[in-house]
Motif scaffolding. Structure first.
Motif, PDB file in Angstrom:
ATOM      1  N   THR A   1       0.813  -1.226   0.000  1.00 15.99           N
ATOM      2  CA  THR A   1       0.000   0.000   0.000  1.00 15.99           C
ATOM      3  C   THR A   1       0.838   1.264   0.000  1.00 15.99           C
ATOM      4  N   PHE A   2       1.869   1.313   0.829  1.00 15.56           N
ATOM      5  CA  PHE A   2       2.571   2.571   1.053  1.00 15.56           C
ATOM      6  C   PHE A   2       3.934   2.666   0.371  1.00 15.56           C
ATOM      7  N   ILE A   3       4.383   1.602  -0.244  1.00 13.63           N
ATOM      8  CA  ILE A   3       5.662   1.648  -0.960  1.00 13.63           C
ATOM      9  C   ILE A   3       5.482   1.314  -2.435  1.00 13.63           C
ATOM     10  N   MET A   4       4.841   0.190  -2.713  1.00 11.07           N
ATOM     11  CA  MET A   4       4.722  -0.253  -4.096  1.00 11.07           C
ATOM     12  C   MET A   4       3.816   0.648  -4.940  1.00 11.07           C
ATOM     13  N   ARG A   5       2.797   1.224  -4.352  1.00  9.75           N
ATOM     14  CA  ARG A   5       1.894   2.059  -5.147  1.00  9.75           C
ATOM     15  C   ARG A   5       2.613   3.245  -5.783  1.00  9.75           C
ATOM     16  N   PRO A   6       3.300   4.091  -5.011  1.00 12.44           N
ATOM     17  CA  PRO A   6       3.992   5.210  -5.665  1.00 12.44           C
ATOM     18  C   PRO A   6       5.150   4.766  -6.544  1.00 12.44           C
ATOM     19  N   VAL A   7       5.847   3.697  -6.130  1.00 15.42           N
ATOM     20  CA  VAL A   7       6.984   3.211  -6.913  1.00 15.42           C
ATOM     21  C   VAL A   7       6.526   2.723  -8.282  1.00 15.42           C
ATOM     22  N   THR A   8       5.465   1.915  -8.315  1.00 14.62           N
ATOM     23  CA  THR A   8       4.986   1.395  -9.595  1.00 14.62           C
ATOM     24  C   THR A   8       4.398   2.493 -10.471  1.00 14.62           C
ATOM     25  N   LEU A   9       3.772   3.488  -9.851  1.00  9.33           N
ATOM     26  CA  LEU A   9       3.271   4.632 -10.627  1.00  9.33           C
ATOM     27  C   LEU A   9       4.407   5.303 -11.382  1.00  9.33           C
ATOM     28  N   ALA A  10       5.483   5.606 -10.667  1.00 11.73           N
ATOM     29  CA  ALA A  10       6.609   6.312 -11.279  1.00 11.73           C
ATOM     30  C   ALA A  10       7.329   5.441 -12.306  1.00 11.73           C
ATOM     31  N   LEU A  11       7.595   4.189 -11.945  1.00 11.00           N
ATOM     32  CA  LEU A  11       8.357   3.329 -12.850  1.00 11.00           C
ATOM     33  C   LEU A  11       7.578   2.990 -14.108  1.00 11.00           C
ATOM     34  N   ARG A  12       6.265   2.774 -13.991  1.00  4.98           N
ATOM     35  CA  ARG A  12       5.467   2.446 -15.172  1.00  4.98           C
ATOM     36  C   ARG A  12       5.526   3.582 -16.195  1.00  4.98           C
ATOM     37  N   LEU A  13       5.361   4.805 -15.709  1.00  6.18           N
ATOM     38  CA  LEU A  13       5.378   5.952 -16.618  1.00  6.18           C
ATOM     39  C   LEU A  13       6.746   6.115 -17.259  1.00  6.18           C
ATOM     40  N   MET A  14       7.801   6.069 -16.436  1.00  7.32           N
ATOM     41  CA  MET A  14       9.145   6.244 -16.978  1.00  7.32           C
ATOM     42  C   MET A  14       9.493   5.140 -17.975  1.00  7.32           C
ATOM     43  N   ALA A  15       9.208   3.893 -17.607  1.00  2.66           N
ATOM     44  CA  ALA A  15       9.611   2.759 -18.439  1.00  2.66           C
ATOM     45  C   ALA A  15       8.933   2.796 -19.803  1.00  2.66           C
ATOM     46  N   ASN A  16       7.671   3.178 -19.846  1.00  5.88           N
ATOM     47  CA  ASN A  16       6.962   3.224 -21.123  1.00  5.88           C
ATOM     48  C   ASN A  16       7.603   4.198 -22.093  1.00  5.88           C
ATOM     49  N   PHE A  17       7.966   5.376 -21.601  1.00 11.30           N
ATOM     50  CA  PHE A  17       8.502   6.380 -22.526  1.00 11.30           C
ATOM     51  C   PHE A  17      10.004   6.227 -22.742  1.00 11.30           C
ATOM     52  N   LEU A  18      10.698   5.650 -21.790  1.00  7.77           N
ATOM     53  CA  LEU A  18      12.095   5.317 -22.032  1.00  7.77           C
ATOM     54  C   LEU A  18      12.186   4.230 -23.099  1.00  7.77           C
TER      55      LEU A  18
END
Length: 265
Positions: free
Chosen positions: A179-196
């Motif tokens: 809830t408190f770690i994976m949610r923000p981490v996956t939000l950021a990584l998903r966005l970055m990884a798609n456009f990278l």
């Protein structure tokens, strides 16, 4: 056909600490305000977003037209299809400013990926996705803490009722991490990884075209194939630009809704 092939080099963009040729203000205040191409694109797109909304809403009319009509239609899309669909009308309108800010920020930062001369989304470097994920994360915690109180919200989010007490030793850390770690981490990584990934694929396709046409003269036809694939992938990127903004804002709305109903675990 004669020419020169220039192999791609991403170090200058994704690892700016190794290259200072395209950074301005690097010597000012020990580099705290240094701006490379990524930051300049971010500032340009942020300014463009502010200008569009300011111009559209500077003199709003009851019956909108032109730019005001486009902006209001976009806002209604976020309000109806993201905020209110997930949170309901009351809470959807309450959190609409945050959700709309995130949606349009992601959208405008994605657009440079297909603009000639820019050719890269600022979201393909982790800084901007972290900032946007942090905004959603703080809003999620605020929503739950405001409704239940901070302590009760944390407890309701990580403690699953009606399970054997011994299992709490295992379940509570897992729920907290999720809830408190994976949610923000996956939000950021998903966005970055798609456009990278999208940027790298386009670099490889256009570089292959350059290579086949200018260095491998007998493979010029293959250069035409890679050019066509690059154009088609650019069209696909147009879809991803909108889709990733929608998904990011939608997930933030979902996380807020989960915080508002943390006691219904």
């Amino acid at each position: 056909m004669k020419g020169e092939f220039h192999p791609p080099n991403l170090d200058q963009e994704f690892f700016p600490g190794e290259y200072y040729g395209d950074i301005i203000f690097n010597e000012f205040a020990n580099g705290w305000f240094a701006l490379d191409r990524f930051m300049l694109i971010r500032l340009l797109m942020a300014a463009l977003l502010v200008v569009i909304f300011a111009v559209a809403m500077r003199n709003p009319k009851l019956v909108p037209s032109g730019l005001q009509n486009v902006v209001e239609y976009a806002l209604d899309f976020v309000r109806v299809h993201i905020a209110e669909d997930i949170l309901g009308k009351k809470e959807g309108r309450r959190f609409l400013p945050v959700i709309a800010t995130i949606f349009f920020a992601v959208l405008f930062m994605n657009i440079p990926a297909i603009i000639p001369g820019m050719n890269v989304s600022p979201n393909s470097r982790i800084g901007m996705p972290i900032a946007l994920a942090a905004l959603g994360y703080v809003t999620m915690i605020y929503a739950g803490a405001k409704r239940y109180g901070f302590g009760k919200f944390i407890k309701s989010s990580v403690v699953i009722p009606n399970i054997p007490p011994a299992l709490h030793i295992l379940v509570v850390p897992i729920e907290f991490f999720s809830t408190f770690i994976m949610r923000p981490v996956t939000l950021a990584l998903r966005l970055m990884a798609n456009f990278l990934a999208g940027h790298l694929i386009l670099v490889l396709l256009f570089s292959a075209t350059n290579f086949f046409v200018w260095q491998m003269n007998g493979w010029t036809l293959m250069g035409g194939v890679t050019q066509l694939v690059a154009v088609l992938f650019t069209v696909y990127e147009c879809i991803i630009i909108f889709l990733q903004a929608y998904i990011f804002a939608l997930l933030v709305a979902v996380y807020i809704e989960l915080s508002l109903n943390a006691d219904a675990h």
